[in-house]
Write an enzyme that holds these catalytic residues in place. Sequence first.
Site, PDB file in Angstrom:
ATOM      1  N   CYS A   1      10.172   1.575   2.598  1.00 37.74           N
ATOM      2  CA  CYS A   1      11.091   0.482   2.948  1.00 37.74           C
ATOM      3  C   CYS A   1      12.529   0.968   3.002  1.00 37.74           C
ATOM      4  CB  CYS A   1      10.945  -0.642   1.941  1.00 37.74           C
ATOM      5  SG  CYS A   1      11.138  -0.039   0.270  1.00 37.74           S
TER       6      CYS A   1
ATOM      7  N   TRP B   1       0.811  -1.222   0.000  1.00 38.15           N
ATOM      8  CA  TRP B   1       0.000   0.000   0.000  1.00 38.15           C
ATOM      9  C   TRP B   1       0.844   1.271   0.000  1.00 38.15           C
ATOM     10  CZ3 TRP B   1       1.745   2.551   4.157  1.00 38.15           C
ATOM     11  CH2 TRP B   1       2.290   1.782   5.200  1.00 38.15           C
ATOM     12  N   ASN B   2       2.145   1.194   0.350  1.00 41.07           N
ATOM     13  CA  ASN B   2       2.857   2.456   0.605  1.00 41.07           C
ATOM     14  C   ASN B   2       3.225   3.235  -0.665  1.00 41.07           C
ATOM     15  OD1 ASN B   2       4.863   0.628   0.015  1.00 41.07           O
ATOM     16  ND2 ASN B   2       6.248   1.306   1.625  1.00 41.07           N
TER      17      ASN B   2
ATOM     18  N   GLY C   1       6.577  -6.343  -0.278  1.00 39.00           N
ATOM     19  CA  GLY C   1       5.815  -6.283   0.966  1.00 39.00           C
ATOM     20  C   GLY C   1       6.695  -6.711   2.126  1.00 39.00           C
ATOM     21  N   SER C   2       6.074  -7.269   3.139  1.00 41.43           N
ATOM     22  CA  SER C   2       6.818  -7.611   4.349  1.00 41.43           C
ATOM     23  C   SER C   2       7.645  -8.877   4.158  1.00 41.43           C
ATOM     24  CB  SER C   2       5.834  -7.803   5.501  1.00 41.43           C
ATOM     25  OG  SER C   2       4.967  -8.868   5.188  1.00 41.43           O
TER      26      SER C   2
ATOM     27  N   GLU D   1      11.578  -2.323  11.458  1.00 44.88           N
ATOM     28  CA  GLU D   1      11.233  -1.058  10.795  1.00 44.88           C
ATOM     29  C   GLU D   1      10.146  -0.383  11.626  1.00 44.88           C
ATOM     30  OE1 GLU D   1      10.681  -1.615   6.118  1.00 44.88           O
ATOM     31  OE2 GLU D   1       9.534  -3.055   7.264  1.00 44.88           O
TER      32      GLU D   1
ATOM     33  N   GLU E   1      10.904  -7.954  -2.985  1.00 42.88           N
ATOM     34  CA  GLU E   1      11.336  -6.649  -2.462  1.00 42.88           C
ATOM     35  C   GLU E   1      10.715  -6.540  -1.083  1.00 42.88           C
ATOM     36  OE1 GLU E   1      13.318  -4.478  -3.902  1.00 42.88           O
ATOM     37  OE2 GLU E   1      13.401  -5.211  -5.961  1.00 42.88           O
ATOM     38  N   LEU E   2      11.523  -6.760  -0.052  1.00 35.78           N
ATOM     39  CA  LEU E   2      10.948  -6.925   1.289  1.00 35.78           C
ATOM     40  C   LEU E   2      11.331  -5.773   2.218  1.00 35.78           C
ATOM     41  CD1 LEU E   2      11.665 -10.756   1.486  1.00 35.78           C
ATOM     42  CD2 LEU E   2       9.632  -9.599   0.605  1.00 35.78           C
TER      43      LEU E   2
ATOM     44  N   LYS F   1      -2.198  -8.310  -7.982  1.00 33.67           N
ATOM     45  CA  LYS F   1      -3.062  -8.187  -6.805  1.00 33.67           C
ATOM     46  C   LYS F   1      -2.539  -7.033  -5.950  1.00 33.67           C
ATOM     47  CE  LYS F   1      -3.255  -9.154  -2.579  1.00 33.67           C
ATOM     48  NZ  LYS F   1      -4.023  -8.041  -2.025  1.00 33.67           N
ATOM     49  N   PRO F   2      -3.223  -5.893  -5.977  1.00 33.12           N
ATOM     50  CA  PRO F   2      -2.765  -4.759  -5.162  1.00 33.12           C
ATOM     51  C   PRO F   2      -3.157  -4.950  -3.698  1.00 33.12           C
ATOM     52  CG  PRO F   2      -4.780  -4.179  -6.336  1.00 33.12           C
ATOM     53  CD  PRO F   2      -4.458  -5.598  -6.724  1.00 33.12           C
ATOM     54  N   ALA F   3      -2.598  -4.112  -2.834  1.00 34.57           N
ATOM     55  CA  ALA F   3      -2.943  -4.176  -1.409  1.00 34.57           C
ATOM     56  C   ALA F   3      -4.411  -3.817  -1.210  1.00 34.57           C
ATOM     57  CB  ALA F   3      -2.058  -3.220  -0.623  1.00 34.57           C
TER      58      ALA F   3
HETATM   59  P1  NAP Z   1       2.354  -7.060   3.468  1.00 36.54           P
HETATM   60  O1  NAP Z   1       1.436  -7.181   4.616  1.00 36.54           O
HETATM   61  O2  NAP Z   1       3.394  -8.102   3.289  1.00 36.54           O
HETATM   62  O3  NAP Z   1       1.421  -6.968   2.175  1.00 36.54           O
HETATM   63  C1  NAP Z   1       1.949  -6.818   0.893  1.00 36.54           C
HETATM   64  C2  NAP Z   1       0.991  -7.454  -0.100  1.00 36.54           C
HETATM   65  O4  NAP Z   1       0.916  -8.853   0.163  1.00 36.54           O
HETATM   66  C3  NAP Z   1      -0.442  -6.936  -0.012  1.00 36.54           C
HETATM   67  O5  NAP Z   1      -0.987  -6.918  -1.314  1.00 36.54           O
HETATM   68  C4  NAP Z   1      -1.122  -7.996   0.838  1.00 36.54           C
HETATM   69  O6  NAP Z   1      -2.517  -8.082   0.610  1.00 36.54           O
HETATM   70  C5  NAP Z   1      -0.451  -9.248   0.311  1.00 36.54           C
HETATM   71  N1  NAP Z   1      -0.504 -10.393   1.206  1.00 36.54           N
HETATM   72  C6  NAP Z   1      -0.606 -10.412   2.562  1.00 36.54           C
HETATM   73  N2  NAP Z   1      -0.589 -11.692   2.996  1.00 36.54           N
HETATM   74  C7  NAP Z   1      -0.481 -12.493   1.902  1.00 36.54           C
HETATM   75  C8  NAP Z   1      -0.413 -13.904   1.699  1.00 36.54           C
HETATM   76  N3  NAP Z   1      -0.414 -14.759   2.713  1.00 36.54           N
HETATM   77  N4  NAP Z   1      -0.299 -14.360   0.431  1.00 36.54           N
HETATM   78  C9  NAP Z   1      -0.264 -13.506  -0.607  1.00 36.54           C
HETATM   79  N5  NAP Z   1      -0.331 -12.160  -0.482  1.00 36.54           N
HETATM   80  C10 NAP Z   1      -0.425 -11.655   0.767  1.00 36.54           C
HETATM   81  O7  NAP Z   1       3.148  -5.689   3.466  1.00 36.54           O
HETATM   82  P2  NAP Z   1       2.541  -4.226   3.595  1.00 36.54           P
HETATM   83  O8  NAP Z   1       2.239  -4.002   5.026  1.00 36.54           O
HETATM   84  O9  NAP Z   1       1.479  -3.990   2.588  1.00 36.54           O
HETATM   85  O10 NAP Z   1       3.782  -3.333   3.121  1.00 36.54           O
HETATM   86  C11 NAP Z   1       4.763  -2.895   3.972  1.00 36.54           C
HETATM   87  C12 NAP Z   1       6.013  -3.726   3.810  1.00 36.54           C
HETATM   88  O11 NAP Z   1       6.459  -3.685   2.464  1.00 36.54           O
HETATM   89  C13 NAP Z   1       7.158  -3.157   4.612  1.00 36.54           C
HETATM   90  O12 NAP Z   1       7.866  -4.192   5.244  1.00 36.54           O
HETATM   91  C14 NAP Z   1       8.034  -2.488   3.569  1.00 36.54           C
HETATM   92  O13 NAP Z   1       9.375  -2.359   3.934  1.00 36.54           O
HETATM   93  C15 NAP Z   1       7.839  -3.382   2.405  1.00 36.54           C
HETATM   94  N6  NAP Z   1       8.161  -2.677   1.153  1.00 36.54           N
HETATM   95  C16 NAP Z   1       9.287  -3.046   0.498  1.00 36.54           C
HETATM   96  C17 NAP Z   1       9.644  -2.386  -0.662  1.00 36.54           C
HETATM   97  C18 NAP Z   1      10.877  -2.784  -1.403  1.00 36.54           C
HETATM   98  O14 NAP Z   1      11.002  -2.395  -2.558  1.00 36.54           O
HETATM   99  N7  NAP Z   1      11.784  -3.543  -0.825  1.00 36.54           N
HETATM  100  C19 NAP Z   1       8.835  -1.360  -1.166  1.00 36.54           C
HETATM  101  C20 NAP Z   1       7.694  -1.014  -0.468  1.00 36.54           C
HETATM  102  C21 NAP Z   1       7.367  -1.697   0.701  1.00 36.54           C
HETATM  103  P3  NAP Z   1      -3.559  -7.282   1.561  1.00 36.54           P
HETATM  104  O15 NAP Z   1      -3.172  -5.861   1.508  1.00 36.54           O
HETATM  105  O16 NAP Z   1      -4.844  -7.555   0.875  1.00 36.54           O
HETATM  106  O17 NAP Z   1      -3.424  -7.867   2.915  1.00 36.54           O
END
Ligand code: NAP
Length: 486
Positions: A292, A159-160, A236-237, A389, A258-259, A183-185
């Site tokens: 991130c 989402w960020n 994502g995470s 973080e 990209e975590l 699949k977006p957030a």
């Molecule tokens: P997240 O909870 O991991 O969610 C990311 C995406 O994954 C969302 O679309 C989420 O869907 C989906 N998701 C959640 N659980 C899943 C599962 N079991 N199977 C498949 N998809 C699943 O992360 P976030 O809170 O949105 O984003 C923040 C994190 O992203 C931070 O740790 C940040 O550092 C990291 N990030 C990294 C980068 C990079 O380039 N390294 C860039 C931006 C952000 P829902 O939203 O529908 O739950």
Amino acid sequence: MSKVELRTPELFRERCFVGGNWLDAGSHETLTVDNPATGEVIGRVPNFDGQDTAQAIAQAEQAFRTWRATTATERSNVLWRWHQLLEEHVDDLAAIITLEQGKPLAEAKGEVQYASAFIKWFAEEARRSYGETIPATKPNQHIIVTRQPVGVCAAITPWNFPAAMITRKAGAALAAGCTIVIKPAEATPFTALALAYLAQQAGIPSGVINVITGAPEEIGAVLTASPTVRKLSFTGSTAVGRKLMAQCAQNIQKLSLELGGNAPFIVFDDADLDRAVQGLMASKFRNTGQTCVCANRVLVQSSVHDAFVEKLTEAMKTLTLGNGFHEDVNQSALINYAAVEKVVRHYNDAIGQGAQRVAGVAPDGSNGSYVAPVLITGVTPPMQMCQEETFGPLVGIMRFETEEEAIRIANDTPYGLAAYFYSRDVHRVWRVADALESGMVGINDGALSNPAAPFGGVKASGLGREGSRHGMQEYQELKYLCMGGE
Ligand code: NAP
């Protein structure tokens, strides 16, 4: 949609985009999407499931047969058109981002431009996807290496950066000749759907881009279990990335991750302190601390510690918290209340272990999704804010004495996405840049994201790179052709 007038209202879509069709929820439930600044519901999207995901994969598979056969010039032209449409609709797209994600409008515009720059970059890269010839080992033999699209790809995005995290993947995939299911957030689907609408207007053929919203685990399970999907790109995470990596093992799917990060920001005693403060402000407070690559652990050498804290305190007076739509606001609501609770937990843990607040307001969770910027000193590595973080506007300063100590602390984390340091000693610059365990290093610069450069991490921060020429190669397979001769 609540209280925002778009010049092109068609951009706000409460339907998914599959095979060139806009699908409503039908017999499915819907998911509501809130404005984090006000808590108001701004719209609803379908809560699609595994079956819908399978249909999207089938559409992407069908489209791949013809998309892969297009010329690089054709793909480049259509990507250019998509890029231009993003530029033409920058104000509307920014309004949608601020509405669903909360970031200040000026930053949202910056994100749209950053997002569209990826499409432009990959429109250019599409035409420069060179193979190679290798000197043969036998008489009259020819060894040729070509690049082919991996096939149907999947993208799961956070989402960020609701626009840029999509174009950074989709631009590369399409340029390479792949089709994609995105699949977006759940918190930010409307930006993704607006981008898909513009892709359709740009003439990107049906099925080449598909966007589905809904149950993350179920959608993720189908995307990773499908033998048709040849690659997953996830941002994502680390926790979810780890799960998806295990799921991708079933079909040996290619994977980019990209975590999360835990960026060190080191200020050495020979640094230009004004520049260092400017860099920290850019790195730490972008998106109200929710990136991130945000500086997460600020290490300042003892002899310049007090001067740096004084200058930073002064600079932080320019931060204004409020609704992202209001002029002059540069710090906005966090994405949800859980994000606020994390900042409060990190703050209380640090204060409980001896840190001191020197500027800003102590976060206590009493202002809904809003957290005011806060600066603390006396931070030490065992504190929670140094282990995880924070993803919010809490800055903690750690003192260090020697270069070796700073490097040891900086590398003492499972993560390795971005790192930053400030120094004017050229020998130190090379030593420290080499020693830091991270995919990206900002040297006297706090803003390193750029479509031309490879973005990505090492260790638990991920696999693969996005942007740059390397970003497109993540969506290609090398094929070696061995031609025998007489
Ligand atoms: P997240 O909870 O991991 O969610 C990311 C995406 O994954 C969302 O679309 C989420 O869907 C989906 N998701 C959640 N659980 C899943 C599962 N079991 N199977 C498949 N998809 C699943 O992360 P976030 O809170 O949105 O984003 C923040 C994190 O992203 C931070 O740790 C940040 O550092 C990291 N990030 C990294 C980068 C990079 O380039 N390294 C860039 C931006 C952000 P829902 O939203 O529908 O739950």
